[in-house]
Design an enzyme around this catalytic site. Sequence first.
Site, PDB file in Angstrom:
ATOM      1  N   GLU A 152      13.136  66.460  59.496  1.00  0.00           N
ATOM      2  CA  GLU A 152      12.760  67.374  60.588  1.00  0.00           C
ATOM      3  C   GLU A 152      11.947  66.638  61.652  1.00  0.00           C
ATOM      4  O   GLU A 152      12.083  66.914  62.844  1.00  0.00           O
ATOM      5  CB  GLU A 152      11.971  68.569  60.052  1.00  0.00           C
ATOM      6  CG  GLU A 152      12.702  69.412  59.011  1.00  0.00           C
ATOM      7  CD  GLU A 152      14.059  69.912  59.470  1.00  0.00           C
ATOM      8  OE1 GLU A 152      14.293  70.012  60.701  1.00  0.00           O
ATOM      9  OE2 GLU A 152      14.910  70.179  58.599  1.00  0.00           O
ATOM     10  N   ASP A 174      23.909  69.758  60.646  1.00  0.00           N
ATOM     11  CA  ASP A 174      23.734  68.908  61.833  1.00  0.00           C
ATOM     12  C   ASP A 174      25.061  68.259  62.224  1.00  0.00           C
ATOM     13  O   ASP A 174      25.412  68.193  63.406  1.00  0.00           O
ATOM     14  CB  ASP A 174      22.716  67.802  61.543  1.00  0.00           C
ATOM     15  CG  ASP A 174      21.348  68.355  61.190  1.00  0.00           C
ATOM     16  OD1 ASP A 174      21.051  69.486  61.615  1.00  0.00           O
ATOM     17  OD2 ASP A 174      20.587  67.659  60.488  1.00  0.00           O
TER      18      ASP A 174
END
Length: 586
Positions: free
Chosen positions: A417, A494
Site C-alpha cells: 500500500e 491491480d
Amino acid sequence: MKINNKKKIIILLLVFIVITSLISYTLLSDNKEYKQLSYNSFIDKMNEGDIEEVFLRDDAKITGVFKDGKHFITDNPRTKNLKETLLKNGIKVSEVQGKTTVKDIITFVLILGGFAFVGFTFNKNSARHAEKEITEMSNIDNNGENPDAINFNDVAGNDEAKDSMKELVDFIKTPEKYERYGARMPRGVLLYGPPGTGKTLLAKALAGEAGVPYYAVTGSDFIQVYAGLGASRIRKLFKKARQSGKCVIFIDEIDALGKKRRGGLSGSSDESDRTLNALLTEMSGFNGGEGIIVIAATNRIDTLDEALLRPGRFDRQIEVGLPDVKARQKILKLHSRNKPVSEDVDFNKVAYQTVYFSGAKLESLMNESAMIAAKENRENINMEHIDKAFYTVIAGEEKKDRSTISNNDRKITAYHEGGHALVTKLVSPDNKVTKVTIIPSTKGAGGFSMNIPPDRMYNTKKDIRNQVMIALAGRAAEEIVFGNDNITTGASNDLQKSTDMIMSMISRFGMDEKSGLISYESILGNNAGSNSYIVDRIKAITEELYLETKEILQNNMELLDNVAKSLLEKETIDEDDLNNIIRKNR
Ligand code: ADP
Ligand code: ZN
C-alpha cells in the site's frame, strides 16, 4: 389452549367419520331387486319393447328398468353396435361405472376428507405459528423502545461513519426544514462492513440522539416463515413505525432479503423476493416529511441486489470498517468506563496487540478480563488479566481469522500500500491520497490506498500511464523489498486495472504508436482481448511501465521505508501524514 385445540380436532374427526359412514351406507345399500336375465331373454325383451331404460356398466353388466318399473340385470357382451341397436329400439341408454361407483365415491370422499382434515389442522397450526412468530418478532423489536441510554458517545472510532449519521439527526428532528428547502430526504442508509464493527450500535445511537423510537428486525428472520408472512411482517412493522411518528427502523442482515440474482436465474426464493418488494414499496411510500429513517446493515455489500441501492432506496452507503490502532484504543477505554482498571494497564499497548479486532471483540476482551479479575477476587483488572483474556477471545477462532495474521503479512501489506501511495504522490501530485491503510476493508483486499485523480474533462496519455504505474506500484514494492520469489497474490486487482487501462489506450484511444490510430474496438468488438497482437502490445507496455515504476521506487527507498514504517505503526495514515513524510525526506 393447546388441549382445547386437540379436543376440537378429535371431535371434528369423529363427525367426519360418522358422515362418511352414513354416505357409504346409503350408497352401498343399493336395495333394489334385480331380476337376473340371460342375454338372450334380454334381447327378446328388447324386441318386445318391454325395456324402458338401460345402463351399460363398465363391469361387464347391464342393468335396466322394464316399462313396468322392475329392475333387471344381465351380461354386457360389449359388442360394438349394442348401444346403436338399443337406441334404435327407442330405449334410453346411459353409460355408467359399475359397482365401483360406490367404492369410488367412498374413496373419493375419504381422500377429500383426508385432505380437508390435513389442510385444516395444518392451516390451524400455521396460523398459530404465524401468530407466535409475529408476537415473537414484536418482542425482539424492543417494541419501538427509545434507546435513549445510547448516543454517539457510546461509539468510538468510526469517525466518518459517525459524522454521516450525525447529519441524519437533524433530519429526523426537523424534517420540515429540509422539506421547505426542497431537499430530497434520505430514506434509507446502508451500513456495510465486517461483523461487530458497530453498525447496530450506530443505528441505536442515531435513534437515541434524535430521541425517537427504534425498531429492529433481522433479514434472516423473514426467510424461514410461511409464504406471504415476510411481506406482511414488513407492512406491519412499517405500520407500527408510522403510528409512532418519527423513528429509526433498523434492518440487520439485509442481504438475506436482497441477494443478487445470479445470471438471470432467480437465486433468491420467491418468498424473499416478495418480502423485498414489500420493503421497497413501503420505503417508496414515504413522502419524506415523516422523519422516518430506515437503516440497513450488511457484511457484504457486493452480494446485494442493485435494486436496493437505487435512488430513493438505500442510496446512502456508509462503510463501517475495522478500527485502526487509535480507534481500538478509544474503544478499549470506552468499554473500561465502568470497570476498575489498574494503573499498570497500558491501553496503547493493548491496542497495538489487537490488530484486526472488531469493536465487538474489543468489548469482549474487556469483559473477559473483568470476569477473570472477578474470579480471582482482585481489586482491579491488570495487564495479566487482559493477556489471559486475549487468548480466550481469539481461542475459538479459525486460523485464517484476521486477528492472527502474522506480522509478516502486515509488513507486506504496508509496503504494497505504501508503494501505491508513494508512487501516486511522486508521479501525479495532483491526485488526492485521502487514506492509506493496512486494515482490511470489506472488499477483501489486504488494505487499500485511496487514490482520487482530479476531475478532468479529458485524460491525457500521460495521465493514463501514471494511473497504470500507480496500479503496478504495489507489486513493484513487494518485489523490490521481499524479492521476486516472495511476491504475493495481493496484486490481482491491480493487474486487472492496469490491463484494462492499457487495453483501452490501444484499442479505443489510439495512444500506442505501434498499434496505430485504429479503433480495434470497432473491428473486434469486445473481443479485442483475444487478439494476440493486442495482447503482445499490452504486455510490452505493461513491462515498460512496470520497470519505470520500480525505478521510481528504487530511487526513493528511504521514503518507501518511512511510509511503510508509519503504516505499521498507525495502520491508517491520511494525506497530511503522507505529505509530512515526503517533506521530511526532501
Ligand atoms: P455490528 O452491528 O456491526 O455487527 P454491533 O453494533 O452489534 O456490530 O456491535 C456489537 C458490540 O460491539 C456493541 O454493542 C459494542 O459493545 C461493541 N462495539 C462495536 N463497535 C464499537 C465501536 N465502534 N465503539 C464502541 N463499541 C463498539
Ligand atoms: Zn494493490
